[in-house]
Design a protein around this motif. Structure first.
Motif, PDB file in Angstrom:
ATOM      1  N   ARG A 195     -42.685 -47.706  47.067  1.00  0.00           N
ATOM      2  CA  ARG A 195     -42.170 -48.778  47.916  1.00  0.00           C
ATOM      3  C   ARG A 195     -41.228 -49.680  47.126  1.00  0.00           C
ATOM      4  N   LEU A 196     -41.579 -49.901  45.857  1.00  0.00           N
ATOM      5  CA  LEU A 196     -40.728 -50.731  44.998  1.00  0.00           C
ATOM      6  C   LEU A 196     -39.351 -50.084  44.849  1.00  0.00           C
ATOM      7  N   ARG A 197     -39.319 -48.756  44.708  1.00  0.00           N
ATOM      8  CA  ARG A 197     -38.036 -48.049  44.588  1.00  0.00           C
ATOM      9  C   ARG A 197     -37.218 -48.205  45.862  1.00  0.00           C
ATOM     10  N   ARG A 198     -37.884 -48.045  47.012  1.00  0.00           N
ATOM     11  CA  ARG A 198     -37.145 -48.135  48.277  1.00  0.00           C
ATOM     12  C   ARG A 198     -36.623 -49.547  48.510  1.00  0.00           C
ATOM     13  N   ARG A 199     -37.456 -50.543  48.236  1.00  0.00           N
ATOM     14  CA  ARG A 199     -37.044 -51.924  48.509  1.00  0.00           C
ATOM     15  C   ARG A 199     -36.165 -52.465  47.392  1.00  0.00           C
ATOM     16  N   GLY A 200     -36.418 -52.023  46.186  1.00  0.00           N
ATOM     17  CA  GLY A 200     -35.595 -52.459  45.056  1.00  0.00           C
ATOM     18  C   GLY A 200     -36.132 -53.690  44.345  1.00  0.00           C
ATOM     19  N   TYR A 201     -37.117 -54.352  44.914  1.00  0.00           N
ATOM     20  CA  TYR A 201     -37.675 -55.547  44.281  1.00  0.00           C
ATOM     21  C   TYR A 201     -39.033 -55.812  44.903  1.00  0.00           C
ATOM     22  N   ASN A 202     -39.828 -56.624  44.210  1.00  0.00           N
ATOM     23  CA  ASN A 202     -41.129 -57.043  44.720  1.00  0.00           C
ATOM     24  C   ASN A 202     -41.035 -58.528  45.075  1.00  0.00           C
ATOM     25  N   GLN A 203     -41.219 -58.856  46.353  1.00  0.00           N
ATOM     26  CA  GLN A 203     -41.025 -60.236  46.807  1.00  0.00           C
ATOM     27  C   GLN A 203     -41.982 -61.206  46.109  1.00  0.00           C
ATOM     28  N   SER A 204     -43.174 -60.725  45.714  1.00  0.00           N
ATOM     29  CA  SER A 204     -44.127 -61.610  45.026  1.00  0.00           C
ATOM     30  C   SER A 204     -43.638 -61.961  43.621  1.00  0.00           C
ATOM     31  N   VAL A 205     -42.976 -60.990  42.975  1.00  0.00           N
ATOM     32  CA  VAL A 205     -42.396 -61.266  41.654  1.00  0.00           C
ATOM     33  C   VAL A 205     -41.251 -62.268  41.800  1.00  0.00           C
ATOM     34  N   GLU A 206     -40.455 -62.121  42.859  1.00  0.00           N
ATOM     35  CA  GLU A 206     -39.321 -63.025  43.081  1.00  0.00           C
ATOM     36  C   GLU A 206     -39.802 -64.457  43.328  1.00  0.00           C
ATOM     37  N   LEU A 207     -40.991 -64.598  43.924  1.00  0.00           N
ATOM     38  CA  LEU A 207     -41.578 -65.935  44.126  1.00  0.00           C
ATOM     39  C   LEU A 207     -42.193 -66.471  42.840  1.00  0.00           C
ATOM     40  N   ALA A 208     -42.781 -65.552  42.064  1.00  0.00           N
ATOM     41  CA  ALA A 208     -43.502 -65.965  40.849  1.00  0.00           C
ATOM     42  C   ALA A 208     -42.545 -66.523  39.795  1.00  0.00           C
ATOM     43  N   ARG A 209     -41.331 -65.950  39.726  1.00  0.00           N
ATOM     44  CA  ARG A 209     -40.401 -66.380  38.675  1.00  0.00           C
ATOM     45  C   ARG A 209     -40.020 -67.845  38.777  1.00  0.00           C
ATOM     46  N   PRO A 210     -39.501 -68.310  39.946  1.00  0.00           N
ATOM     47  CA  PRO A 210     -39.163 -69.744  40.022  1.00  0.00           C
ATOM     48  C   PRO A 210     -40.389 -70.646  39.918  1.00  0.00           C
ATOM     49  N   LEU A 211     -41.543 -70.174  40.427  1.00  0.00           N
ATOM     50  CA  LEU A 211     -42.779 -70.952  40.291  1.00  0.00           C
ATOM     51  C   LEU A 211     -43.103 -71.136  38.812  1.00  0.00           C
ATOM     52  N   ALA A 212     -43.033 -70.041  38.065  1.00  0.00           N
ATOM     53  CA  ALA A 212     -43.370 -70.085  36.647  1.00  0.00           C
ATOM     54  C   ALA A 212     -42.381 -70.949  35.867  1.00  0.00           C
ATOM     55  N   ASP A 213     -41.092 -70.802  36.174  1.00  0.00           N
ATOM     56  CA  ASP A 213     -40.063 -71.594  35.489  1.00  0.00           C
ATOM     57  C   ASP A 213     -40.339 -73.072  35.680  1.00  0.00           C
ATOM     58  N   GLU A 214     -40.605 -73.430  36.934  1.00  0.00           N
ATOM     59  CA  GLU A 214     -40.752 -74.832  37.298  1.00  0.00           C
ATOM     60  C   GLU A 214     -42.057 -75.420  36.763  1.00  0.00           C
ATOM     61  N   ALA A 215     -43.145 -74.637  36.813  1.00  0.00           N
ATOM     62  CA  ALA A 215     -44.469 -75.169  36.483  1.00  0.00           C
ATOM     63  C   ALA A 215     -44.897 -74.806  35.054  1.00  0.00           C
ATOM     64  N   GLY A 216     -44.050 -74.079  34.332  1.00  0.00           N
ATOM     65  CA  GLY A 216     -44.394 -73.712  32.963  1.00  0.00           C
ATOM     66  C   GLY A 216     -45.580 -72.768  32.885  1.00  0.00           C
ATOM     67  N   LEU A 217     -45.653 -71.819  33.827  1.00  0.00           N
ATOM     68  CA  LEU A 217     -46.757 -70.858  33.845  1.00  0.00           C
ATOM     69  C   LEU A 217     -46.304 -69.508  33.287  1.00  0.00           C
ATOM     70  N   ARG A 218     -47.255 -68.758  32.768  1.00  0.00           N
ATOM     71  CA  ARG A 218     -46.978 -67.422  32.259  1.00  0.00           C
ATOM     72  C   ARG A 218     -47.132 -66.412  33.397  1.00  0.00           C
ATOM     73  N   VAL A 219     -46.149 -65.543  33.553  1.00  0.00           N
ATOM     74  CA  VAL A 219     -46.220 -64.499  34.579  1.00  0.00           C
ATOM     75  C   VAL A 219     -46.270 -63.150  33.894  1.00  0.00           C
ATOM     76  N   GLU A 220     -47.195 -62.282  34.330  1.00  0.00           N
ATOM     77  CA  GLU A 220     -47.267 -60.917  33.797  1.00  0.00           C
ATOM     78  C   GLU A 220     -47.254 -59.944  34.968  1.00  0.00           C
ATOM     79  N   ALA A 221     -46.046 -59.527  35.349  1.00  0.00           N
ATOM     80  CA  ALA A 221     -45.915 -58.651  36.516  1.00  0.00           C
ATOM     81  C   ALA A 221     -46.361 -57.222  36.208  1.00  0.00           C
TER      82      ALA A 221
END
Ligand SMILES: [Zn+2]
Ligand SMILES: [Zn+2]
Length: 229
Positions: free
Chosen positions: A127-153
């Protein structure tokens, strides 16, 4: 310290509300749109179900979920629903930045302990190949940047394909995702927050939480941008 990237963005971006295009001094949302968002409060602290009080709901008291706390700052209603739809099906990444920042802004109000790592709910590789991205990862990145959290996708993987859960009831959803995940042993001893875009019955987040616990996570929280009522 001055955040150079944000300063540059501020210079380059027109000061317009992302939802209604009204001119605004704020980079993301005008005050009216922010006030009109479908905030999910009060809600059950265990499953984030919208309700009239903030004590655990009857279902969680009778049958506690495998995560210690659930947090979804919004109900799945307009305009959040439309923004998630644009992110998920139209590959529009502008909402992800706004929504991720909104998550970060409301994080302080969630209560509970700090977390060590945020793990976005993985898509199956096909599904990741067909869609090209994971929407949860796309949400996690700005959240992590803003809140100083570590993300491990990369710490969680789907080990088999699951059916699309639209239209399934809670029992069918749980059966559908059983044994669907594997989690890296790096979670051992850590306080984990799982992040999904939408939480419906909690079946997916619950199954991934069980896998995290089996892999040795100290605690697991279930986070989602929006909760289905
Ligand atoms: Zn607006
Ligand atoms: Zn509940």
């Amino acid at each position: 310290m001055v955040d150079i990237r944000r300063e540059l963005l501020a210079l380059l971006s027109p000061a317009r509300c992302q939802f209604c295009d009204a001119p605004t001094g704020d980079l993301t949302l005008c005050a009216a749109c922010r006030a009109g968002l479908p905030w999910n409060q009060p809600a059950c602290p265990r499953c984030a179900l919208p309700q009239t009080h903030d004590q655990p709901c009857a279902r969680c008291l009778a049958n506690p979920p495998p995560y210690v706390r659930a947090w979804a700052p919004f109900r799945l209603e307009a305009p959040i629903r439309e923004q998630i739809h644009a992110l998920k099906y139209a590959a529009d990444f502008v909402p992800a930045r706004t929504l991720g920042r909104l998550l970060a802004l409301s994080l302080g109000a969630r209560g509970g302990d700090a977390v060590d790592v945020v793990i976005p709910v993985p898509l199956h590789p096909g599904r990741l190949r067909r869609r090209g991205y994971n929407q949860s990862v796309e949400l996690a990145r700005p959240l992590a940047d803003e809140a100083g959290l570590r993300v491990e996708a990369g710490w969680a993987r789907r080990t088999r394909t699951t059916q699309d859960q639209i239209g399934m009831d809670a029992i069918a959803r749980r059966r559908n995702v059983r044994g669907a995940f594997s989690v890296d042993a790096s979670v051992r001893g850590l306080r984990v927050a799982l992040l999904d875009d939408v939480m419906t019955t909690g079946a997916t987040l619950g199954e991934l939480a069980r896998s995290c616990r089996r892999a040795g996570a100290a605690t697991v929280e279930a986070w989602a941008l929006a909760r289905v009522a």
